[in-house]
Design a protein around this motif. Structure first.
Motif, PDB file in Angstrom:
ATOM      1  N   GLY A 128       0.806  -1.219   0.000  1.00 26.11           N
ATOM      2  CA  GLY A 128       0.000   0.000   0.000  1.00 26.11           C
ATOM      3  C   GLY A 128       0.839   1.270   0.000  1.00 26.11           C
ATOM      4  O   GLY A 128       0.357   2.342  -0.372  1.00 26.11           O
ATOM      5  N   PHE A 129       2.100   1.148   0.400  1.00 29.65           N
ATOM      6  CA  PHE A 129       3.041   2.277   0.374  1.00 29.65           C
ATOM      7  C   PHE A 129       3.915   2.250  -0.872  1.00 29.65           C
ATOM      8  O   PHE A 129       4.857   3.021  -0.999  1.00 29.65           O
ATOM      9  N   GLY A 130       3.662   1.305  -1.764  1.00 31.31           N
ATOM     10  CA  GLY A 130       4.454   1.199  -2.986  1.00 31.31           C
ATOM     11  C   GLY A 130       5.693   0.339  -2.851  1.00 31.31           C
ATOM     12  O   GLY A 130       6.497   0.260  -3.774  1.00 31.31           O
ATOM     13  N   VAL A 131       5.864  -0.319  -1.713  1.00 30.00           N
ATOM     14  CA  VAL A 131       7.017  -1.200  -1.522  1.00 30.00           C
ATOM     15  C   VAL A 131       6.754  -2.495  -2.278  1.00 30.00           C
ATOM     16  O   VAL A 131       5.747  -3.160  -2.044  1.00 30.00           O
ATOM     17  N   ASN A 132       7.648  -2.844  -3.212  1.00 27.36           N
ATOM     18  CA  ASN A 132       7.449  -4.083  -3.948  1.00 27.36           C
ATOM     19  C   ASN A 132       8.589  -5.079  -3.753  1.00 27.36           C
ATOM     20  O   ASN A 132       8.567  -6.164  -4.310  1.00 27.36           O
ATOM     21  N   LYS A 133       9.570  -4.713  -2.937  1.00 28.71           N
ATOM     22  CA  LYS A 133      10.653  -5.626  -2.585  1.00 28.71           C
ATOM     23  C   LYS A 133      11.020  -5.398  -1.127  1.00 28.71           C
ATOM     24  O   LYS A 133      11.130  -4.262  -0.682  1.00 28.71           O
ATOM     25  N   PHE A 134      11.201  -6.471  -0.414  1.00 25.68           N
ATOM     26  CA  PHE A 134      11.695  -6.375   0.954  1.00 25.68           C
ATOM     27  C   PHE A 134      12.327  -7.696   1.344  1.00 25.68           C
ATOM     28  O   PHE A 134      12.103  -8.715   0.691  1.00 25.68           O
ATOM     29  N   ALA A 135      13.140  -7.673   2.359  1.00 24.94           N
ATOM     30  CA  ALA A 135      13.795  -8.886   2.853  1.00 24.94           C
ATOM     31  C   ALA A 135      13.187  -9.258   4.187  1.00 24.94           C
ATOM     32  O   ALA A 135      12.760  -8.404   4.950  1.00 24.94           O
TER      33      ALA A 135
END
Length: 125
Positions: free
Chosen positions: A109-116
Motif C-alpha cells: 500500500g506504500f508502494g514497496v514491492n521488494k523487501f527482505a
C-alpha cells in the motif's frame, strides 16, 4: 494511520522507512479494527473476508495465496471436547501465513514491492 511508541507515546505517520522511535523503542501500528457480523464478506473464503477489522482493505490486497479460513476440528483435551484450528493446512503449513500476508499487503500500500525478511523454518516460506 499512525505508528505509536509504547515507551514514550510519541506518534509518527505510518511509512515503511520509519522502523523505530527516536527513543530507540519499537513502534506499533496505532489501529483498532472494528467490525460487525454484517461486515463479513460472505463470498470470500480467505482471511480477507474480515478486512473491515484490518488496516488493509480487501480491495487493496495485491498478494494472497488463499491464506486463512482453515477448518476447525473437534478434539478431546483433558476430558473436554474443544475445537482447534487446523493451520497446518495453510499454504506454508503455518499460522504465520496470515501475518506475512498482512505485512506484505500493508507495505504494498506504500508502494514497496521488494523487501527482505529473516526467518527460520516454515515462516520463511
Amino acid at each position: 494511520m499512525k505508528y505509536i511508541c509504547k515507551s514514550c507515546s510519541r506518534t509518527y505517520e505510518a511509512n515503511p522507512s520509519t522502523v523505530k522511535c527516536d527513543c530507540g523503542s519499537a513502534l506499533w501500528l496505532d489501529f483498532e479494527g472494528r467490525m460487525t457480523k454484517d461486515d463479513i464478506i460472505q463470498n470470500d473464503f480467505t482471511m480477507w473476508r474480515y478486512s473491515k477489522a484490518y488496516p488493509v482493505r480487501r480491495e487493496d490486497v495485491k498478494v494472497t495465496y488463499g491464506e486463512g479460513l482453515t477448518p476447525l476440528a473437534n478434539i478431546v483435551f483433558n476430558g473436554q471436547t474443544i475445537q482447534v484450528k487446523q493451520d497446518h493446512l495453510m499454504p506454508t503449513g503455518s499460522f504465520k501465513d496470515r501475518g506475512v500476508a498482512m505485512v506484505t499487503n500493508f507495505l504494498a500500500g506504500f508502494g514497496v514491492n521488494k523487501f527482505a525478511e529473516d526467518s527460520s523454518g516454515n515462516g520463511g516460506s
